[in-house]
Design a protein around this motif. Structure first.
Motif, short mmCIF file in Angstrom:
data_model
loop_
_atom_site.label_atom_id
_atom_site.label_comp_id
_atom_site.label_asym_id
_atom_site.label_seq_id
_atom_site.Cartn_x
_atom_site.Cartn_y
_atom_site.Cartn_z
N GLU A 324 -7.42 97.69 37.15
CA GLU A 324 -8.75 97.25 37.58
C GLU A 324 -9.62 96.91 36.37
N TYR A 342 -19.41 75.09 28.82
CA TYR A 342 -20.69 74.55 29.28
C TYR A 342 -21.59 74.25 28.08
N TRP A 344 -20.68 73.99 24.91
CA TRP A 344 -20.05 72.99 24.04
C TRP A 344 -20.37 71.59 24.58
N THR A 345 -20.19 71.44 25.90
CA THR A 345 -20.43 70.13 26.51
C THR A 345 -21.89 69.77 26.45
N PHE A 348 -22.53 68.59 23.00
CA PHE A 348 -21.86 67.34 22.67
C PHE A 348 -22.42 66.16 23.47
N LEU A 349 -22.56 66.36 24.78
CA LEU A 349 -22.93 65.23 25.64
C LEU A 349 -24.28 64.63 25.26
N TRP A 352 -23.84 62.72 22.07
CA TRP A 352 -22.99 61.54 22.29
C TRP A 352 -23.75 60.47 23.07
N TYR A 353 -24.50 60.91 24.06
CA TYR A 353 -25.19 59.95 24.91
C TYR A 353 -26.37 59.31 24.20
N ASN A 355 -26.85 59.10 21.00
CA ASN A 355 -26.29 58.28 19.93
C ASN A 355 -27.31 57.98 18.83
N MET A 391 -7.10 81.64 36.10
CA MET A 391 -7.75 81.39 37.38
C MET A 391 -7.27 82.34 38.47
N ARG A 393 -5.73 85.71 40.30
CA ARG A 393 -5.91 87.16 40.17
C ARG A 393 -4.69 87.82 39.53
N GLY A 477 -11.45 96.28 44.41
CA GLY A 477 -11.16 95.90 45.78
C GLY A 477 -9.87 95.13 45.92
N ASP B 52 -11.73 98.71 51.98
CA ASP B 52 -10.75 97.63 52.19
C ASP B 52 -9.33 98.13 52.02
N LYS B 53 -9.14 99.00 51.02
CA LYS B 53 -7.79 99.54 50.81
C LYS B 53 -7.47 100.57 51.88
N ARG B 59 -5.58 90.75 51.27
CA ARG B 59 -6.42 90.02 50.34
C ARG B 59 -7.00 88.78 51.01
N LYS B 96 -21.99 52.65 26.40
CA LYS B 96 -20.95 53.66 26.63
C LYS B 96 -19.93 53.11 27.61
N MET B 101 -17.04 60.32 29.23
CA MET B 101 -17.71 61.62 29.11
C MET B 101 -18.96 61.70 29.96
N VAL B 104 -19.04 63.72 33.18
CA VAL B 104 -18.83 65.17 33.22
C VAL B 104 -19.91 65.94 33.99
N PHE B 108 -19.04 68.14 37.28
CA PHE B 108 -19.28 69.57 37.23
C PHE B 108 -20.19 70.02 38.38
#
Lengths: 478, 199
Positions: A324, A342, A344-345, A348-349, A352-353, A355, A391, A393, A477, B52-53, B59, B96, B101, B104, B108
């Protein structure tokens, strides 16, 4: 909770010996040997290829007009050399024709001597070390402030990590003093004492000089780690005292100290990241940079905690840590991997945009030539692999997969830090060879040795922590 | 996505025990589940750790739902931007590329939006919080206040009814009842008496 089996909490004492000790020392020694080999290789390369390199350096696309020669201006012995090169600067000078309207190329840098690459690598590893260890302390303080109980059974690991803050701090400070003027362009510029109207006068750096000056930087580099060290000393001391005394007094006091530390940490880490890293590209700035640095350090810190937990668990220690807790560490890593991406982008974005040349030159340096592989590896290692692998479990609960991801994350974030420092400091002289690998191995070996020694000195479990029972019964859980 | 076993069939007989102590409740539910009896559901006023257990819940498939919704959002955003910005009327902004890019943020946000909405709807559907639907699982008025209820199907005869009720009473149940009709305003409850203890 009375449900389930009863758990007996008793102190465990880690004995640091055998394989781990040999391995960490071996890493340290091999690292040192590789470093020495690397230093000689870099030195030889420099003496053979010096003329070609310098010619190449003057024709880099980023800074075609202005190029200062390498001068070792901070030693008296080189005083003549400085005066010689002064005339050089006059010839290539920036501000001769267009005094005020001059748009300065962002990378307005002088060529660096060969040993700057060595110092820079020590600096970037030292900075990474400082960040990781202080994040260990942050992890520790966060549990108190958030009133969180889940991590109490493994809290001694970040605590042991935080004992190493002085080492990173001293390394960063020492490199700043020894080779700061080569690594940081603004220190180099400061030593020239230019005033408005002088050839080579840099308006941007002049405007920033109230903040970017050696005195203030030294003050930050001494005071900030000192504050962290004192907080770490106090918080650790209370935790160890709790082992024998018990009660709630120390716990409550720890909460207050932790809250104060987190508040101070937010500001101090920001300042440190500006002074140590962002000022490498002295003309450039990013407002999200400090948070981005924190995210890098935080993910790495959690990856290291996970690796230590898995190692100790495999060797029969930390019996109270269950799947657990490991699952929760995995979740933490997954979440902050996305947080890092998030940020980093976001950084960068926008650049970059928009410019704007002053800003986009930062990524121009990193998106071309030698750094291109690192640049893409950064995204793959720090986002794609952890995101896809962590991603599910089951993967988060599988020690082997988790170990793999932790190592990928650590290498990836080393690469991230590398990309923050190197292009700005030693653009064309950069490379990855025995030098880089050796210095990093030395740091890794030293870090493992230090932390495991610190762990073996005190009990592995905060036995009288008020939340130890809750943590032992931690359950995420179905 | 929906576990049909969790819907209470109108014709089923349901035995339910009402508890006041969460620890005793958790223990008893665990014991009943260990006997192999099908527990329909537990109703607690607050989340109870470990329930739950204890009741043998499988699950949840919610993460898979989240993944599918996220992918839907991603694809929607992708096709939307591809159609608008590249195919139908290519727009060059700031020199561009029309694919790149700049997509994004929308990718997201749409992934997150679809995941969040999708999960909210699934949650409403799954917990039967639909408009016009009245809750059939009102066993005790205090089940949203300070009492815990466990509902057990007693039609499948995996356990003797008297054995079950004595198990619930011994575990700390305050009331044990049997319900045969589950309409919202028309249900039949028979209270089961506490077994006489011979000491």
């Amino acid at each position: 909770m009375s449900h389930g089996h009863d758990i007996h909490i008793h102190q465990e004492n880690y004995k640091f010996s055998g394989k781990a000790k040999t391995l960490s020392l071996a890493l340290l020694l091999i690292g040192l040997v590789l470093t020495v080999i690397g230093i000689f290789m870099v030195k030889n390369e420099d003496s053979h290829a010096a003329p070609a390199k310098h010619a190449e350096a003057t024709h880099q696309p980023a800074a075609p007009a202005a190029h200062h020669e390498a001068d070792m201006h901070n030693g008296e012995a080189h005083a003549t050399a400085v005066s010689n090169h002064e005339s050089d600067i006059n010839l290539h000078g920036v501000g001769l024709e267009h005094n005020d309207e001059q748009v300065y190329p962002v990378s307005l840098e002088h060529a660096k001597p060969w040993y700057t690459r060595v110092y820079l690598n020590i600096l970037l590893n030292g900075y990474f070390l400082l960040l990781i260890t202080v994040c260990g302390l942050f992890f520790f303080a966060l549990q108190y402030v958030a009133n969180a109980g889940w991590a109490t059974v493994l809290i001694r690991i970040p605590q042991a990590m935080s004992t190493m803050i002085p080492v990173g701090a001293i390394i960063v400070l020492a490199i700043f003093l020894i080779d700061g003027s080569n690594i940081y362009h603004w220190v180099h510029y400061e030593h020239q004492h230019l005033v408005k109207g002088d050839p080579g006068f840099d308006k941007i750096l002049d405007n920033k000089s109230w903040f970017l000056n050696s005195k203030l930087a030294l003050g930050f580099l001494i005071c900030i780690p000192l504050i962290w060290i004192l907080f770490g000393y106090k918080l650790r001391g209370m935790s160890y005292r709790e082992d024998s005394e018990g009660g709630l007094v120390l716990f409550r006091r720890s909460i207050r100290f932790s809250a104060a530390f987190i508040f101070i940490f937010a500001f101090t880490l920001s300042i440190l990241s500006w002074v140590v890293v962002m000022s490498v590209d002295a003309h450039w700035y990013s407002t999200i940079f400090s948070v981005y640095n924190w995210a890098t350090a935080w993910v790495s810190c959690i990856a290291i905690i996970t690796l230590f937990v898995l190692y100790l668990k495999r060797n029969g220690y930390l019996t109270l840590v269950t799947d657990e807790h490991i699952h929760d560490l995995g979740k933490f890593m997954f979440a902050f991997t996305i947080f890092w991406t998030y940020l980093w982008t976001a950084q960068f974005l926008l650049i970059w945009y928009a410019n704007i040349p002053e800003e986009s030159i930062y990524y121009y340096h990193r998106w071309q030539g030698f750094f291109k592989i690192s640049w893409f590896a950064n995204l793959v290692m720090n986002f794609l692999i952890p995101f896809l692998v962590l991603m599910t479990r089951n993967n988060k609960r599988n020690p082997k997969i988790l170990t793999f991801v932790c190592i990928v994350i650590l290498l990836g974030h080393w690469n991230d830090i590398y990309l923050m420092f190197t292009p700005g400091a030693i653009d064309t002289q950069a490379g990855i060879g025995p030098l880089e690998i050796g210095i990093t191995m030395t740091f890794v070996g030293g870090f493992i040795y230090w932390v495991l020694t610190a762990l073996s000195k005190k009990g592995l479990l905060a036995v009288k922590h008020p939340y130890i029972e809750e943590s032992a019964h931690h359950d995420v859980g179905v | 996505m929906i576990d049909s076993k969790l819907y209470i069939d109108n014709n089923k007989t349901v035995t339910y025990g009402i508890f006041e102590n969460p620890d005793k409740f958790l223990d008893t539910v665990g014991k009943v589940h260990a006997k192999g009896v099908h527990i329909i559901d537990c109703y607690t006023p607050y989340p109870l750790h470990g329930i739950d257990k204890a009741m043998g819940l499988k699950r949840s498939l919610l993460p898979i739902g989240a993944f599918i919704f996220g992918c839907c959002g991603f694809l929607t955003a992708f096709s939307l931007q591809y159609y608008m910005m590249t195919y139908d009327w290519p727009m060059v902004i700031g020199n561009k590329p029309t694919i790149g890019m700049s997509w994004v943020p929308v990718l997201f946000e749409m992934s997150i939006l679809f995941t969040a909405f999708g999960l909210a709807f699934i949650f409403f559907f799954r917990s039967k919080l639909l408009h016009g639907k009245m809750p059939s699982e009102r066993f005790d008025f205090r089940q949203t206040d300070d009492r815990m209820v466990v509902a057990i199907a007693t039609d499948d005869r995996s356990i003797d009814k008297t054995e079950l009720s004595s198990m619930l009473f011994n575990g700390g149940a305050v009331i044990v009842k049997e319900r045969t009709n589950h309409d919202y305003d028309d249900f039949t409850d028979v209270e089961i008496n506490r077994p006489v203890q011979y000491n």
